[in-house]
Design a protein around this motif. Structure first.
Motif, PDB file in Angstrom:
ATOM      1  N   GLY A 307      61.408   4.032   2.938  1.00  0.00           N
ATOM      2  CA  GLY A 307      60.317   4.066   3.792  1.00  0.00           C
ATOM      3  C   GLY A 307      59.501   3.015   3.397  1.00  0.00           C
ATOM      4  O   GLY A 307      59.805   2.488   2.256  1.00  0.00           O
ATOM      5  N   PRO A 308      58.317   2.551   3.905  1.00  0.00           N
ATOM      6  CA  PRO A 308      57.488   1.498   3.738  1.00  0.00           C
ATOM      7  C   PRO A 308      56.747   2.029   2.426  1.00  0.00           C
ATOM      8  O   PRO A 308      56.539   3.185   1.985  1.00  0.00           O
ATOM      9  N   PRO A 309      56.267   1.101   1.463  1.00  0.00           N
ATOM     10  CA  PRO A 309      55.548   1.465   0.528  1.00  0.00           C
ATOM     11  C   PRO A 309      54.166   2.094   0.777  1.00  0.00           C
ATOM     12  O   PRO A 309      53.530   1.764   1.876  1.00  0.00           O
ATOM     13  N   THR A 310      53.664   3.129   0.114  1.00  0.00           N
ATOM     14  CA  THR A 310      52.543   3.897   0.197  1.00  0.00           C
ATOM     15  C   THR A 310      51.500   3.303  -0.710  1.00  0.00           C
ATOM     16  O   THR A 310      51.680   2.986  -1.789  1.00  0.00           O
ATOM     17  N   ALA A 311      50.289   3.867  -0.363  1.00  0.00           N
ATOM     18  CA  ALA A 311      49.173   3.515  -1.062  1.00  0.00           C
ATOM     19  C   ALA A 311      49.282   4.198  -2.493  1.00  0.00           C
ATOM     20  O   ALA A 311      49.365   5.404  -2.340  1.00  0.00           O
ATOM     21  N   GLY A 312      49.186   3.546  -3.540  1.00  0.00           N
ATOM     22  CA  GLY A 312      49.115   3.963  -5.039  1.00  0.00           C
ATOM     23  C   GLY A 312      47.824   4.332  -5.406  1.00  0.00           C
ATOM     24  O   GLY A 312      46.738   3.880  -4.740  1.00  0.00           O
ATOM     25  N   LYS A 317      50.250  -0.791  -4.241  1.00  0.00           N
ATOM     26  CA  LYS A 317      51.210  -0.244  -3.451  1.00  0.00           C
ATOM     27  C   LYS A 317      52.325   0.455  -4.565  1.00  0.00           C
ATOM     28  O   LYS A 317      52.623   0.189  -5.421  1.00  0.00           O
ATOM     29  N   ALA A 318      52.543   1.717  -4.005  1.00  0.00           N
ATOM     30  CA  ALA A 318      53.484   2.721  -4.869  1.00  0.00           C
ATOM     31  C   ALA A 318      54.978   2.354  -4.330  1.00  0.00           C
ATOM     32  O   ALA A 318      55.079   1.537  -3.377  1.00  0.00           O
ATOM     33  N   ARG A 319      55.669   2.622  -5.382  1.00  0.00           N
ATOM     34  CA  ARG A 319      57.273   2.324  -4.977  1.00  0.00           C
ATOM     35  C   ARG A 319      57.949   2.957  -3.740  1.00  0.00           C
ATOM     36  O   ARG A 319      57.487   4.129  -3.372  1.00  0.00           O
ATOM     37  N   PRO A 320      58.430   2.483  -2.770  1.00  0.00           N
ATOM     38  CA  PRO A 320      58.975   3.194  -1.628  1.00  0.00           C
ATOM     39  C   PRO A 320      59.813   4.442  -2.063  1.00  0.00           C
ATOM     40  O   PRO A 320      60.502   4.403  -3.042  1.00  0.00           O
ATOM     41  N   GLN A 321      59.604   5.526  -1.116  1.00  0.00           N
ATOM     42  CA  GLN A 321      60.557   6.536  -1.202  1.00  0.00           C
ATOM     43  C   GLN A 321      61.872   6.455  -0.659  1.00  0.00           C
ATOM     44  O   GLN A 321      61.655   6.242   0.703  1.00  0.00           O
TER      45      GLN A 321
END
Length: 334
Positions: A307-312, A317-321
């Motif tokens: 998925g797209p990177p999420t806010a960290g 940006k956090a690592r995509p999961q």
């Protein structure tokens, strides 16, 4: 003039005589969590072993079906096989040990303690020893493959080891990630016999070997380094894609798995001593490790959809999961 034409024709034959076209021919659905590392192809028994978080998936490559799972391999990195002993070995990075299993039944035989975070693992057939290359403790552990006992608990390596290969003559070669070197380990004497630089490589990870004993290292700075371990020197550097962690050699070519780009760079010897990229094969983003079947000339690359990177933290940006149940193995063939 005629001599020049003949030389050009000879060069053309060298380049184009065996340059097969590869493409994705199948996708083996695994499912489950999207975390993995190395895979290992046992061509003799048409088996593919795929590391998968805390277990190893076993695939029958004749049918491309999952035929078994080896559980309890926490933080699994790599798999090695000793067909002459009927045993397999798994490096469990999370538990600092090796899982020894039966090749026929896949049943776990025993666990053997190693150094910290065993990563690459390989069976050396001359000495019948299994070596783990331990990333956190920067050492190697030598294990008697038949007895399942430690022969040498800590062999200092002078740096953080990555993937390893054997030459069938008692030598083990390994990339050293933080030194940009290759070390040569004398398996019998259980020591580093010598080391050499593979600059301009930065952070080498995957390593392959060809029948002539030449080594192919893939590097974080988008290079493949071809080197001669006997001479301790670099023979060539070839531009590859981004996000490599693995490389495989098969039928005259080295294949770099560019997980960042979703491609495979195919490198060949286009003239004596000259190495070049001869093709770029479409794979899938995240397909960063690779194994080759020497009999069928197929390549296997674990991958997942992300998925797209999420806010960290701090707006970064956090690592995509990995998307749930998207873990697969790409089959690349001719």
């Amino acid at each position: 003039m005629k001599k020049s034409v003949l030389l050009l024709l000879a060069a053309a034959v060298f380049v184009f005589a065996a340059a097969p076209t590869y493409k994705v021919v199948n996708k083996i659905k695994i499912g489950g969590a999207g975390r993995w590392d190395y895979s290992f192809s046992d061509s003799a028994n048409h088996r593919l072993y795929v590391s998968h978080q805390a277990q190893v998936e076993v695939v029958d490559t004749a049918t491309d079906k999952v035929v078994g799972t080896i559980m309890g391999t926490n933080g699994v990195h790599g798999i090695a096989v000793a067909n002459d002993l009927g045993r397999g070995f798994i490096s469990d990075g999370g538990d600092n040990d090796v899982t020894v299993f039966d090749l026929k039944t896949l049943a776990v035989i025993t666990k053997v303690k190693t150094g910290q975070n065993p990563d690459s693992i390989i069976y050396e057939p001359v000495t019948h020893l299994v070596y783990t290359f331990n990333g956190r403790s920067s050492d190697a552990t030598a294990i008697d493959a038949k007895a399942g006992s430690v022969i040498a608990a800590s062999i200092p390596l002078g740096g953080k080891p990555e993937f390893a290969q054997v030459d069938g003559k008692g030598n083990i070669y390994a990339n050293v990630e933080d030194k940009n070197e290759i070390i040569v380990v004398n398996a019998k004497d259980k020591l580093v016999a010598r080391r050499y630089s593979i600059a301009p490589c930065d952070s080498p990870s995957g390593l392959a070997i060809d029948p002539k004993g030449r080594l192919y290292s893939v590097c974080e700075n988008k290079l493949m380094i071809v080197s001669d371990p006997a001479a301790g020197k670099v023979l060539a550097q070839v531009a590859i894609g981004a996000g490599d962690d693995g490389v495989a050699f098969d039928d005259g070519y080295a294949f770099a798995a560019n997980g960042g780009d979703g491609t495979i760079t195919m490198v060949g010897e286009t003239a004596p001593g000259k190495f070049e990229a001869v093709a770029t094969i479409t794979s899938q983003r995240s397909a960063r490790t690779i194994a080759s079947d020497q009999r069928t000339h197929k390549l296997y690359l674990p991958a997942a959809e992300f998925g797209p990177p999420t806010a960290g933290k701090d707006g970064k940006k956090a690592r995509p999961q990995a998307l749930p149940d998207s873990f697969t193995v790409l089959v690349v063939g001719r």
